[in-house]
Write a protein that holds these residues in place. Structure first.
Motif, PDB file in Angstrom:
ATOM      1  N   LYS A  46      -3.072   1.508  10.395  1.00 55.71           N
ATOM      2  CA  LYS A  46      -2.780   0.473   9.399  1.00 55.71           C
ATOM      3  C   LYS A  46      -2.240  -0.779  10.077  1.00 55.71           C
ATOM      4  O   LYS A  46      -2.631  -1.909   9.742  1.00 55.71           O
ATOM      5  CB  LYS A  46      -1.771   1.010   8.380  1.00 55.71           C
TER       6      LYS A  46
ATOM      7  N   ARG B  18      -6.297   5.330   5.827  1.00 57.05           N
ATOM      8  CA  ARG B  18      -6.867   6.620   5.430  1.00 57.05           C
ATOM      9  C   ARG B  18      -7.562   7.303   6.597  1.00 57.05           C
ATOM     10  O   ARG B  18      -7.493   8.533   6.735  1.00 57.05           O
ATOM     11  CB  ARG B  18      -7.836   6.426   4.260  1.00 57.05           C
TER      12      ARG B  18
ATOM     13  N   LEU C  20       0.850  -1.193   0.000  1.00 56.07           N
ATOM     14  CA  LEU C  20       0.000   0.000   0.000  1.00 56.07           C
ATOM     15  C   LEU C  20       0.885   1.242   0.000  1.00 56.07           C
ATOM     16  O   LEU C  20       1.666   1.456   0.920  1.00 56.07           O
ATOM     17  CB  LEU C  20      -0.912  -0.001   1.229  1.00 56.07           C
TER      18      LEU C  20
ATOM     19  N   GLU D   9     -16.575   2.646   5.899  1.00 57.99           N
ATOM     20  CA  GLU D   9     -16.467   1.472   5.031  1.00 57.99           C
ATOM     21  C   GLU D   9     -16.519   0.177   5.840  1.00 57.99           C
ATOM     22  O   GLU D   9     -16.725  -0.899   5.280  1.00 57.99           O
ATOM     23  CB  GLU D   9     -15.169   1.537   4.211  1.00 57.99           C
TER      24      GLU D   9
ATOM     25  N   ASP E  51      -6.410  -0.518   4.024  1.00 57.50           N
ATOM     26  CA  ASP E  51      -6.347   0.781   3.370  1.00 57.50           C
ATOM     27  C   ASP E  51      -7.304   1.775   4.017  1.00 57.50           C
ATOM     28  O   ASP E  51      -6.958   2.940   4.254  1.00 57.50           O
ATOM     29  CB  ASP E  51      -6.680   0.630   1.879  1.00 57.50           C
ATOM     30  N   ALA E  52      -8.526   1.337   4.338  1.00 60.68           N
ATOM     31  CA  ALA E  52      -9.497   2.222   4.997  1.00 60.68           C
ATOM     32  C   ALA E  52      -8.982   2.661   6.368  1.00 60.68           C
ATOM     33  O   ALA E  52      -9.145   3.826   6.762  1.00 60.68           O
ATOM     34  CB  ALA E  52     -10.841   1.509   5.135  1.00 60.68           C
TER      35      ALA E  52
ATOM     36  N   ALA F 273     -13.803   7.102   5.424  1.00 60.80           N
ATOM     37  CA  ALA F 273     -12.959   5.905   5.422  1.00 60.80           C
ATOM     38  C   ALA F 273     -13.450   4.881   6.438  1.00 60.80           C
ATOM     39  O   ALA F 273     -13.576   3.689   6.136  1.00 60.80           O
ATOM     40  CB  ALA F 273     -11.507   6.285   5.705  1.00 60.80           C
TER      41      ALA F 273
ATOM     42  N   PRO G 104      -8.543  -7.991   5.346  1.00 60.59           N
ATOM     43  CA  PRO G 104      -8.334  -7.793   3.904  1.00 60.59           C
ATOM     44  C   PRO G 104      -7.717  -6.426   3.598  1.00 60.59           C
ATOM     45  O   PRO G 104      -7.864  -5.475   4.363  1.00 60.59           O
ATOM     46  CB  PRO G 104      -9.751  -7.894   3.323  1.00 60.59           C
ATOM     47  N   ASN G 105      -7.040  -6.333   2.445  1.00 60.74           N
ATOM     48  CA  ASN G 105      -6.343  -5.113   2.072  1.00 60.74           C
ATOM     49  C   ASN G 105      -7.250  -3.890   2.040  1.00 60.74           C
ATOM     50  O   ASN G 105      -6.814  -2.786   2.364  1.00 60.74           O
ATOM     51  CB  ASN G 105      -5.654  -5.278   0.713  1.00 60.74           C
ATOM     52  N   GLU G 106      -8.502  -4.064   1.622  1.00 58.45           N
ATOM     53  CA  GLU G 106      -9.384  -2.903   1.548  1.00 58.45           C
ATOM     54  C   GLU G 106      -9.659  -2.316   2.934  1.00 58.45           C
ATOM     55  O   GLU G 106      -9.817  -1.095   3.085  1.00 58.45           O
ATOM     56  CB  GLU G 106     -10.700  -3.244   0.845  1.00 58.45           C
ATOM     57  N   LEU G 107      -9.685  -3.157   3.965  1.00 55.98           N
ATOM     58  CA  LEU G 107      -9.870  -2.648   5.326  1.00 55.98           C
ATOM     59  C   LEU G 107      -8.569  -2.076   5.891  1.00 55.98           C
ATOM     60  O   LEU G 107      -8.593  -1.139   6.689  1.00 55.98           O
ATOM     61  CB  LEU G 107     -10.411  -3.747   6.242  1.00 55.98           C
TER      62      LEU G 107
END
Length: 467
Positions: A328, A346, A83, A445, A342-343, A442, A337-340
């Motif tokens: 992070k 952010r 990321l 999500e 990343d959220a 963010a 998961p990567n999307e969480l």
């Protein structure tokens, strides 16, 4: 003024003197002679400043070799994290969408301070008694200065974020299991007073302990940065009390900060997660990079918009990175998961940016009693913060004051006058609110839960605070 030939003869003499040194005594004597000889060289202040500026210019470049090493062994220097953040969203002219309200789906009773009070009360004691043991009594006292039971331990926003986010991420996955849902559609596990839940089958068995330790590490790194910052800035007070260097001296304050970072690094390694180690270690690099950027400052050749972007990048390195990468790391520890991941990053990043922008405003609107440090401390240190940079877009007379770092008599008073005559403070507040709302977006999500919504409230409280 000495001729170039004379200067060359002096340098050749110094080289001969240095080459003749053999023993430790000789070396010490020669070194003192060399230093005194160099002190007599006719180097003007302008030359010294040009050399300093050149070195700082090299240090702040993203591609500088200070920050990126060569590939000596294949794989050793490869980044683990996938990321990457180009930092292209720090300045925006967007307007707020919620302020002063919150998103409609957020629970009104989700108080981040009430939810974390028990854990945060234990945090300072745990750091002081379990993590900072040393045989040196003065070093021990200095390192634990802000972790004493009788001291103001600060807001502890960073560990609070780690703890609440850890629980919110867990709630998201527990809510996916129908047996954990209650009649409201929220996870029934969210009503528990504990911030920690039983790890899922695919998570490490000691996840609650690791999350708690990560929160402690984030606070230790933050506190170490305060020790060092106060020495560099010459700050006399912090959190309403004398700064560490005012009590123990500059050398001991620096050593205490180094010791905190060393202990944090050991605790970090014991988490046994290489991606978390890399992510949290990046924070320390960013703290140094941000401090170098602050020392260098913007230059008169940069337009006001470029000055602001430069300043906001510095803010990310000094403030935002710690919050972003701690959040992070909380997601990485849980193997989400990567999307969480990343959220989570952010959320921390935008809360960090909002936090620092509000600090910029409070430096003008606050007082010693409310801030725990003198007002106008930034201007006194020669720093042009967001209110000043926004004001400079409306008042060109501010530019020369910024360039000379408010050194002349009356510069600070004139700068304050220009700022209050402009929209600089209000534009800074608006940018802080926009970052806070980006943080809310963010975290929303994640699946709905009490702890997720408490993080929305935290982002709101960061920009509504008055101290």
């Amino acid at each position: 003024m000495s001729s170039p030939q004379h200067l060359g003869n002096q340098l050749r003499h110094l080289l001969k003197v240095s080459a003749s040194c053999r023993s430790t005594v000789q070396y010490t004597t020669c070194r003192n002679k060399s230093l005194s000889a160099f002190a007599n060289l006719p180097i003007t202040e302008s030359v010294r400043q040009r050399v300093k500026t050149s070195l700082l210019d090299e240090a702040i470049r993203d591609e500088s070799r200070l920050w990126k090493g060569g590939k000596y062994i294949e794989g050793v220097d490869d980044e683990i994290s996938q990321l990457h953040d180009p930092l292209d969203d720090l300045y925006t002219e967007a307007s707020t969408r919620y302020w002063p309200k919150l998103p409609s789906s957020v629970l009104s009773a989700a108080d981040p301070f009430a939810l974390t009070q028990l854990e945060l009360d234990k945090l300072s004691k745990s750091i002081r008694e379990d993590l900072l043991g040393t045989d040196h009594p003065v070093l021990s006292k200095a390192a634990s200065y802000f972790f004493k039971a009788t001291s103001d331990g600060g807001k502890k926003v960073r560990p609070m974020m780690v703890l609440l986010l850890s629980r919110a991420l867990s709630d998201s996955f527990h809510s996916a299991d129908p047996k954990n849902l209650n009649g409201t559609g929220l996870s029934s596990i969210s009503s528990s007073s504990s911030l920690f839940t039983t790890p899922l089958d695919w998570q490490r068995s000691d996840l609650p302990q690791a999350q708690r330790r990560l929160a402690e590490i984030s606070e230790m790194i933050h506190t170490a940065s305060l020790f060092h910052d106060d020495v560099i800035d010459g700050a006399e007070t912090r959190r309403g009390a004398p700064s560490v260097h005012m009590v123990f001296g500059n050398k001991m304050a620096i050593l205490a900060g180094d010791y905190l970072l060393a202990r944090a690094s050991i605790c970090l390694a014991r988490l046994r997660n290489v991606e978390v180690v890399e992510t949290m270690s990046t924070i320390i690099e960013h703290l140094v990079r941000g401090e170098v950027m602050q020392l260098r400052g913007s230059t008169s050749s940069e337009r006001s918009g470029e000055r602001l972007v430069y300043y906001l990048r510095k803010n990310f390195y000094k403030t935002g990175s710690l919050m972003a990468n701690s959040c992070k790391s909380a997601a990485l520890l849980g193997e989400y998961p990567n999307e969480l991941v990343d959220a989570s990053y952010r959320f921390g990043k935008h809360v960090g940016m909002a936090f620092q922008l509000v600090d910029d405003v409070l430096d003008f609107e606050g007082s010693l009693s409310s801030l725990g440090k003198p007002a106008l401390a930034d201007l006194t240190a020669g720093l042009a913060t967001a209110p000043v940079l926004f004001a400079a877009e409306e008042c060109c007379d501010l530019e020369p004051l910024i360039d000379r770092k408010f050194r002349n008599t009356g510069d600070i008073e004139r700068a304050v006058e220009y700022v209050f005559q402009s929209s600089g403070i209000e534009r800074t507040k608006e940018l802080a609110r926009v970052h806070a709302e980006s943080a809310m977006d963010a975290i929303l999500e994640l699946d709905s839960s009490l702890h997720r919504d408490s993080l929305v409230h935290l982002a709101n409280k960061v920009v509504a605070r008055t101290k």
